[in-house]
Design a protein around this motif. Structure first.
Motif, mmCIF file in Angstrom:
data_model
loop_
_atom_site.group_PDB
_atom_site.id
_atom_site.type_symbol
_atom_site.label_atom_id
_atom_site.label_comp_id
_atom_site.label_asym_id
_atom_site.label_seq_id
_atom_site.Cartn_x
_atom_site.Cartn_y
_atom_site.Cartn_z
ATOM 1 N N ILE A 50 0.855 -1.198 0.000
ATOM 2 C CA ILE A 50 0.000 0.000 0.000
ATOM 3 C C ILE A 50 0.883 1.238 0.000
ATOM 4 C CG2 ILE A 50 -1.755 1.265 1.329
ATOM 5 C CD1 ILE A 50 -2.465 -1.592 2.483
ATOM 6 N N LYS A 69 1.793 -7.494 -2.468
ATOM 7 C CA LYS A 69 0.416 -7.076 -2.767
ATOM 8 C C LYS A 69 -0.445 -8.233 -3.267
ATOM 9 C CE LYS A 69 -1.863 -2.990 -4.412
ATOM 10 N NZ LYS A 69 -1.675 -1.708 -5.042
ATOM 11 N N THR A 72 -1.044 -10.997 -0.198
ATOM 12 C CA THR A 72 -1.559 -10.707 1.149
ATOM 13 C C THR A 72 -3.029 -10.294 1.172
ATOM 14 O OG1 THR A 72 -0.775 -8.456 0.939
ATOM 15 C CG2 THR A 72 0.608 -9.936 2.193
ATOM 16 N N LEU A 80 -14.344 -2.613 8.614
ATOM 17 C CA LEU A 80 -14.426 -2.105 7.238
ATOM 18 C C LEU A 80 -15.522 -2.779 6.407
ATOM 19 C CD1 LEU A 80 -10.695 -1.528 6.267
ATOM 20 C CD2 LEU A 80 -12.343 0.124 7.097
ATOM 21 N N PHE A 145 -10.199 -13.442 0.069
ATOM 22 C CA PHE A 145 -9.146 -12.852 -0.760
ATOM 23 C C PHE A 145 -8.349 -13.987 -1.410
ATOM 24 C CE2 PHE A 145 -7.954 -8.242 0.071
ATOM 25 C CZ PHE A 145 -9.146 -7.886 0.644
ATOM 26 N N ARG A 147 -5.561 -15.410 -0.313
ATOM 27 C CA ARG A 147 -4.132 -15.098 -0.341
ATOM 28 C C ARG A 147 -3.431 -15.934 0.727
ATOM 29 N NH1 ARG A 147 -4.344 -9.554 -2.467
ATOM 30 N NH2 ARG A 147 -5.452 -9.898 -4.407
ATOM 31 N N TYR B 144 -11.012 2.261 3.950
ATOM 32 C CA TYR B 144 -11.797 1.501 2.965
ATOM 33 C C TYR B 144 -11.029 1.405 1.645
ATOM 34 C CZ TYR B 144 -16.079 1.444 5.777
ATOM 35 O OH TYR B 144 -17.017 1.218 6.754
ATOM 36 N N VAL B 146 -7.874 1.250 1.363
ATOM 37 C CA VAL B 146 -6.832 0.227 1.540
ATOM 38 C C VAL B 146 -7.382 -1.141 1.141
ATOM 39 C CG1 VAL B 146 -5.493 -1.024 3.290
ATOM 40 C CG2 VAL B 146 -5.562 1.468 3.339
ATOM 41 N N LEU B 147 -8.609 -1.396 1.613
ATOM 42 C CA LEU B 147 -9.255 -2.673 1.296
ATOM 43 C C LEU B 147 -9.302 -2.905 -0.219
ATOM 44 C CD1 LEU B 147 -11.122 -5.050 2.383
ATOM 45 C CD2 LEU B 147 -13.020 -3.508 1.961
ATOM 46 N N PHE B 148 -9.702 -1.872 -0.953
ATOM 47 C CA PHE B 148 -9.822 -2.019 -2.407
ATOM 48 C C PHE B 148 -8.457 -1.974 -3.100
ATOM 49 C CE2 PHE B 148 -14.140 -1.051 -1.237
ATOM 50 C CZ PHE B 148 -14.866 -1.889 -2.067
ATOM 51 N N ASP B 149 -7.520 -1.235 -2.514
ATOM 52 C CA ASP B 149 -6.170 -1.193 -3.091
ATOM 53 C C ASP B 149 -5.519 -2.574 -3.031
ATOM 54 O OD1 ASP B 149 -6.332 1.425 -3.729
ATOM 55 O OD2 ASP B 149 -5.256 2.176 -1.976
ATOM 56 N N LEU B 150 -5.750 -3.275 -1.928
ATOM 57 C CA LEU B 150 -5.188 -4.627 -1.807
ATOM 58 C C LEU B 150 -5.751 -5.556 -2.873
ATOM 59 C CD1 LEU B 150 -5.135 -5.227 2.038
ATOM 60 C CD2 LEU B 150 -3.181 -5.281 0.512
#
Lengths: 247, 248
Positions: A50, A69, A72, A80, A145, A147, B144, B146-150
């Motif tokens: 990030i 990236k 993970t 969230l 995810f 991952r 939020y 960050v969640l989508f960036d991952l």
């Protein structure tokens, strides 16, 4: 094996950490303990890609990478969950975003929700369920995810003691059952001792690893009342306290 | 409870007004009694309705055009900060110029028909819509993202799942404000030059000293504005079900 080699993060005139290195076995559980604001979350953000690192690299299963990236999934203190989606749609976000087969994803999501005690709550909105249930839903989403590495940034710190204990068990179950490599930031020494195979004690800024504790020889599940653990907890507490006084 | 209180206050004011007009023998061309205004509202209903519909069409078309401009503009401003920096001063200037000053020009350029009034309503509406939507996008919790960036989500995926729903509360706040002020734009345009509409009717009746009719037009205009505001409120409740329920 996850190997973090000499990575640094420097913001204009503030060095958060320089040349930090550590290793975590694949499929094991590592906990990171350190004072507030020491840069633990930044370290995780750099590992997750990030934020970029200013030097160094990361190796995952022998492959040299800039960040992890693509390997993970991350879970933060806040669940969230998007308030406008129900629980099922929330956990399906990775499936929909990564363009995986929705039908298969949905049945997998339902199966996992049921596994984590959320069956029957699929169409509830996040505010309609308890904090513990929301965090379990966030865990399911993290699993989807798909991952290999889980970065958990104080995921349980906002929960009450009972919910926290039950979720610690869930996390441990995930690590063992799904063979995930888990890196977790926590401020709870006992939590780290209960879950981790390796504990990294961290210093104040600029962050460095002051001590590495190997717990891989201690069988799991572990118990709060264990004398050996209590002794270790005291040692860790005094090490961190000393670090705070020195800072 | 609140609406009952508002209604009681309104009745009280109207009663005082009625008593004062009768006691002081105020001529009806200066200040008509509420009873006369209410009577005119109903007796002249066909004429008032015809003109209300014209004003409503101007506002609704202005609203649609504003939406068509505001939504893409807010998205572009959000995704390209340089565009945001370049456009924001013009947006502010567009609101700093009094609409009163623009009205005669627009009538000269676009004529006495609907078009000049629609443009007037659009100018009034599009600013609060654009600004509210844009600030809604910007207020999204970075965690939020960050969640989508991952997940390496594209901008449009983020827009669909995150930014757009997150900006809706702010957007509806802007829309409510827009429909409330939209009548100003349309009526102003009609005052300057029109063939129909409540503003046109007001000017005509004012010239004939039909003050009761002028007040009746105002009542219909207020009712129309309130109706639109309530309609937006209903839409807001429908789309922001997650927010309404949280509040409850």
């Amino acid at each position: 094996m996850l190997r973090v080699c000499d990575i640094s993060k420097i913001y204009s005139d503030l060095a958060v950490f320089t040349n930090i290195s550590f290793m975590v076995e694949k499929g094991s559980f590592a906990a990171f303990l350190g004072p507030s604001g020491c840069g633990k979350s930044t370290l995780f953000r750099v590992i997750a890609g990030i934020e970029s690192s200013d030097s160094g690299h990361i190796e995952w299963e022998g492959l040299k990478l800039l960040n992890l990236k693509e390997n993970t999934a991350m879970m933060l203190q806040k669940d969230l969950l998007l308030p406008w989606f129900d629980i099922l749609d929330n956990v399906l976000i990775p499936i929909k975003t990564l363009k995986r087969d929705t039908k298969t994803g949905e049945s997998e999501a339902k199966r996992l929700l049921s596994r984590f005690g959320l069956s029957g709550f699929e169409h509830y909105l996040p505010y309609q369920i308890s904090g513990g249930m929301r965090q379990r839903a966030a865990l399911v989403r993290t699993l989807l995810f798909d991952r290999e590495i889980f970065l958990l940034d104080e995921p349980l710190s906002a929960l009450d003691a009972l919910t926290r204990q039950s979720l610690q068990k869930e996390i441990l179950r995930i690590q063992l059952e799904f063979d995930k490599t888990v890196l977790m930031i926590t401020h709870d020494i006992m939590e780290a001792l209960m879950l981790a195979d390796k504990i990294f004690l961290l210093s104040h800024l600029p962050m460095r690893i002051i001590k590495e504790i190997d717990l891989s020889n201690l069988p799991k599940p572990r118990y709060h009342l264990d004398f050996e653990l209590a002794e270790m907890a005291e040692n860790i507490f005094f090490t961190l306290k000393g670090e705070l006084i020195n800072a | 409870m609140h609406s009952r209180t508002s209604f009681s206050v309104l009745i009280f004011i109207l009663l005082i007004w009625e008593i004062l007009v009768n006691l002081l023998h105020i001529p009806k061309f200066i200040l008509p009694a509420p009873s006369l205004i209410i009577y005119t509202c109903f007796s002249q209903a066909p004429l008032l309705l015809e003109n209300t519909l014209v004003t409503a069409v101007e506002i609704l078309l202005g609203l649609m055009i504003s939406l068509a401009i505001s939504i893409p503009l807010a998205i572009v401003m959000f995704s390209f900060p340089s565009v945001d920096a370049a456009i924001t001063p013009f947006l502010v200037i567009s609101q700093a110029i009094p609409i009163f000053a623009l009205a005669p020009l627009l009538v000269v350029w676009f004529g006495y028909g609907l078009l000049s009034k629609i443009i007037m309503a659009t100018i009034v509406i599009f600013f609060p819509l654009t600004v509210s939507l844009h600030s809604g996008f910007k207020q999204v919790d970075p965690d939020y993202e960050v969640l989508f960036d991952l997940l390496d989500a594209s901008f449009w995926k983020k827009m669909r799942f995150l930014y757009w729903p997150a900006a809706l509360p702010s957007f509806f706040a802007g829309l409510k404000m827009a429909v409330a002020v939209a009548t100003i734009g349309a009526v102003l345009g009609e005052w300057v030059g029109a063939q129909k509409g409540l503003g046109y009717l007001m000017i005509q009746m004012n010239a004939r000293l039909r003050t009761d009719m002028l007040f009746a037009a105002l009542v219909w205009l207020s009712a129309m504005g309130m109706g639109m505001w309530l309609l937006v409120g209903k839409l807001e409740k429908h789309f922001l079900f997650w927010l309404n329920d949280t509040k409850n």
